[in-house]
Enzyme design. Structure first.
Site, PDB file in Angstrom:
ATOM      1  N   ARG A 289      -6.482   1.258  -9.930  1.00 56.41           N
ATOM      2  CA  ARG A 289      -6.879  -0.138  -9.817  1.00 56.41           C
ATOM      3  C   ARG A 289      -8.339  -0.250 -10.239  1.00 56.41           C
ATOM      4  O   ARG A 289      -9.195   0.508  -9.773  1.00 56.41           O
ATOM      5  CB  ARG A 289      -6.715  -0.619  -8.375  1.00 56.41           C
ATOM      6  CG  ARG A 289      -7.409  -1.927  -8.034  1.00 56.41           C
ATOM      7  CD  ARG A 289      -6.664  -3.114  -8.556  1.00 56.41           C
ATOM      8  NE  ARG A 289      -7.385  -4.361  -8.262  1.00 56.41           N
ATOM      9  CZ  ARG A 289      -7.140  -5.508  -8.876  1.00 56.41           C
ATOM     10  NH1 ARG A 289      -6.199  -5.579  -9.813  1.00 56.41           N
ATOM     11  NH2 ARG A 289      -7.817  -6.595  -8.566  1.00 56.41           N
TER      12      ARG A 289
ATOM     13  N   GLN B 277      -6.963  -7.944  -2.499  1.00 52.46           N
ATOM     14  CA  GLN B 277      -6.630  -7.063  -3.618  1.00 52.46           C
ATOM     15  C   GLN B 277      -7.192  -5.661  -3.413  1.00 52.46           C
ATOM     16  O   GLN B 277      -6.522  -4.663  -3.685  1.00 52.46           O
ATOM     17  CB  GLN B 277      -7.147  -7.651  -4.926  1.00 52.46           C
ATOM     18  CG  GLN B 277      -6.314  -8.809  -5.471  1.00 52.46           C
ATOM     19  CD  GLN B 277      -6.724  -9.184  -6.877  1.00 52.46           C
ATOM     20  OE1 GLN B 277      -7.864  -9.016  -7.277  1.00 52.46           O
ATOM     21  NE2 GLN B 277      -5.779  -9.709  -7.629  1.00 52.46           N
TER      22      GLN B 277
ATOM     23  N   ASP C  98     -15.370 -14.708 -18.637  1.00 51.38           N
ATOM     24  CA  ASP C  98     -15.347 -13.411 -17.957  1.00 51.38           C
ATOM     25  C   ASP C  98     -16.271 -12.470 -18.711  1.00 51.38           C
ATOM     26  O   ASP C  98     -16.022 -12.150 -19.871  1.00 51.38           O
ATOM     27  CB  ASP C  98     -13.921 -12.860 -17.920  1.00 51.38           C
ATOM     28  CG  ASP C  98     -13.764 -11.666 -16.984  1.00 51.38           C
ATOM     29  OD1 ASP C  98     -14.777 -11.009 -16.694  1.00 51.38           O
ATOM     30  OD2 ASP C  98     -12.623 -11.394 -16.560  1.00 51.38           O
TER      31      ASP C  98
ATOM     32  N   ARG D 230     -17.065  -9.388 -17.773  1.00 52.15           N
ATOM     33  CA  ARG D 230     -16.872  -7.987 -17.395  1.00 52.15           C
ATOM     34  C   ARG D 230     -16.501  -7.121 -18.593  1.00 52.15           C
ATOM     35  O   ARG D 230     -15.831  -7.578 -19.522  1.00 52.15           O
ATOM     36  CB  ARG D 230     -15.782  -7.878 -16.330  1.00 52.15           C
ATOM     37  CG  ARG D 230     -16.169  -8.456 -14.990  1.00 52.15           C
ATOM     38  CD  ARG D 230     -15.017  -8.429 -14.020  1.00 52.15           C
ATOM     39  NE  ARG D 230     -13.913  -9.294 -14.434  1.00 52.15           N
ATOM     40  CZ  ARG D 230     -12.799  -9.456 -13.754  1.00 52.15           C
ATOM     41  NH1 ARG D 230     -12.620  -8.782 -12.621  1.00 52.15           N
ATOM     42  NH2 ARG D 230     -11.864 -10.270 -14.185  1.00 52.15           N
TER      43      ARG D 230
END
Length: 384
Positions: free
Chosen positions: A239, A260, A316, A318
């Site tokens: 993850r 999460q 986003d 990231r």
């Protein structure tokens, strides 16, 4: 996803590390956050003084104009320019130079959407190809400031050339190359090294150890939370989780980050072994302060994507190059990825880590985040 990210990912091993370039950008980030000006030089021979718009004062504007011998202008991202009502490309920096000049209040109004807007504020706007001006907004982004900068071009010296380095030395300023700013995040990801490791029993996974990775530039550390003993050389259940102070630590109901994170650890423990990579990129890469600004905009009616773009960021910001580097150092080239986000799979694959399976990672809404989850599905392509 930004095409530039894919280009960097595919070229991850093409350029040798350059510690001097990393140090220069890292020091420029510190100066910018302290409200000091830096000199940015571009490949075309131009150079400019740059100051974070967030740190602007009347005194700083006057000092910048005096040093450069020219009127300062404001440079914002294309996203912020469009939010100001300008007809400009979203992927190009925008220079705003009102005929009457800039004031500190006007700079703050133009760069910070949480402040009241002014009529006619886009006067004197010009879309730019990039270069030193674009690098100034990227530097502000990396510094986790609003992506806007006050810039003033440096005049040519004798012979018609601009000597940015000499100017910086004469005025005790730091000089950094635009290309090194653009390349900073990729180089930082390539320089990650293991620095510490310890056993840390968790509530849902007692057989857990944490490995810390630090980039050579001294930037924030990323963590690998390793549950059990995942066998090297085989696809690992993994993850990728970007840190979320409000969700992970405080239990915020505005997002689904806390469930999460804890859900991933619990699921990996039930499967026997796997890894959670805890990545230091708060607020989809815009930083905690800007995330709080985005929350305020959301309270005014914007969704999570529009709030980021109105601030001047990509939806986003990231990047997952650090995650790929950490996985390779831990001995894993294939993953079974716990995710609903296709962008993570694309970026990992571009960085040389194969995603052999997507494992859905879905949690119910809590009464506060229905609109947030709906926006992730409708605008960001998340698979729920």
């Amino acid at each position: 996803m930004d095409s530039m990210v894919l280009e960097y990912a595919s070229a991850d091993h093409a350029t040798p590390p350059d510690p001097a370039a990393q140090r220069a950008v890292d020091r420029a980030l510190s100066d910018l956050r302290r409200g000091e000006a830096v000199v940015i030089t571009a490949a075309d021979g131009s150079a400019l003084l740059a100051l974070a718009a967030e740190a602007v004062t009347t005194q700083a504007l006057n000092h910048l104009a005096q040093l450069a011998g020219s009127a300062p202008a404001l440079v914002v991202t294309g996203q912020r320019g469009r939010a100001l009502g300008l007809e400009v490309p979203s992927d190009r920096p925008v220079r705003i130079a009102p005929p009457a000049g800039l004031t500190a209040d006007l700079v703050r109004d133009l760069s910070d959407p949480t402040r009241p807007a002014r009529a006619g504020q886009g006067t004197g706007a010009t879309a730019l190809p990039g270069g030193a001006e674009g690098a100034a907004t990227i530097l502000a982004k990396i510094a986790r400031l609003l992506p806007a900068a006050i810039v003033a071009p440096l005049p040519p010296a004798r012979g018609g050339l601009v000597d940015g380095g000499g100017f910086a030395r004469r005025h005790d300023l730091l000089c950094v190359r635009a290309a090194d700013i653009v390349d900073y995040r990729r180089r930082s990801a390539r320089s990650l090294a293991r620095v510490a490791e310890a056993s840390v029993p968790l509530e849902d996974a007692e057989r857990t150890r944490i490995v810390a990775f630090r980039p050579s530039d001294g930037g924030p550390e990323h963590l690998a939370i390793i549950v059990g003993d995942p066998p090297p050389g085989q696809p690992v259940l993994a993850r990728l989780h970007s840190e979320c102070f409000t969700g992970d630590l405080l239990g915020s109901l505005r997002c689904d980050c806390g469930p999460q994170l804890r859900g991933a650890i619990k699921e990996i423990a039930a499967a026997g072994a796997g890894i959670v990579l805890y990545l230091a990129q708060e607020g989809r890469g815009i930083g905690l302060m800007n995330k709080l600004r985005a929350y305020r905009l959301q309270d005014g009616g914007l969704d999570t994507v529009d709030a980021n773009t109105v601030l001047g960021f990509d939806a986003d910001e990231r990047v997952y190059l650090p995650a790929a580097s950490m996985l390779r150092q831990l001995g894993y080239a294939q993953v079974r990825l716990l995710t609903n986000n296709p962008d993570k799979m694309v970026q990992l694959a571009a960085s040389g880590v194969a995603v052999v399976e997507r494992v859905p990672h879905i949690f119910p809404a809590n009464g506060h985040n229905e609109a947030y989850l709906r926006t992730k599905a409708e605008k960001s392509g998340h698979l729920f």
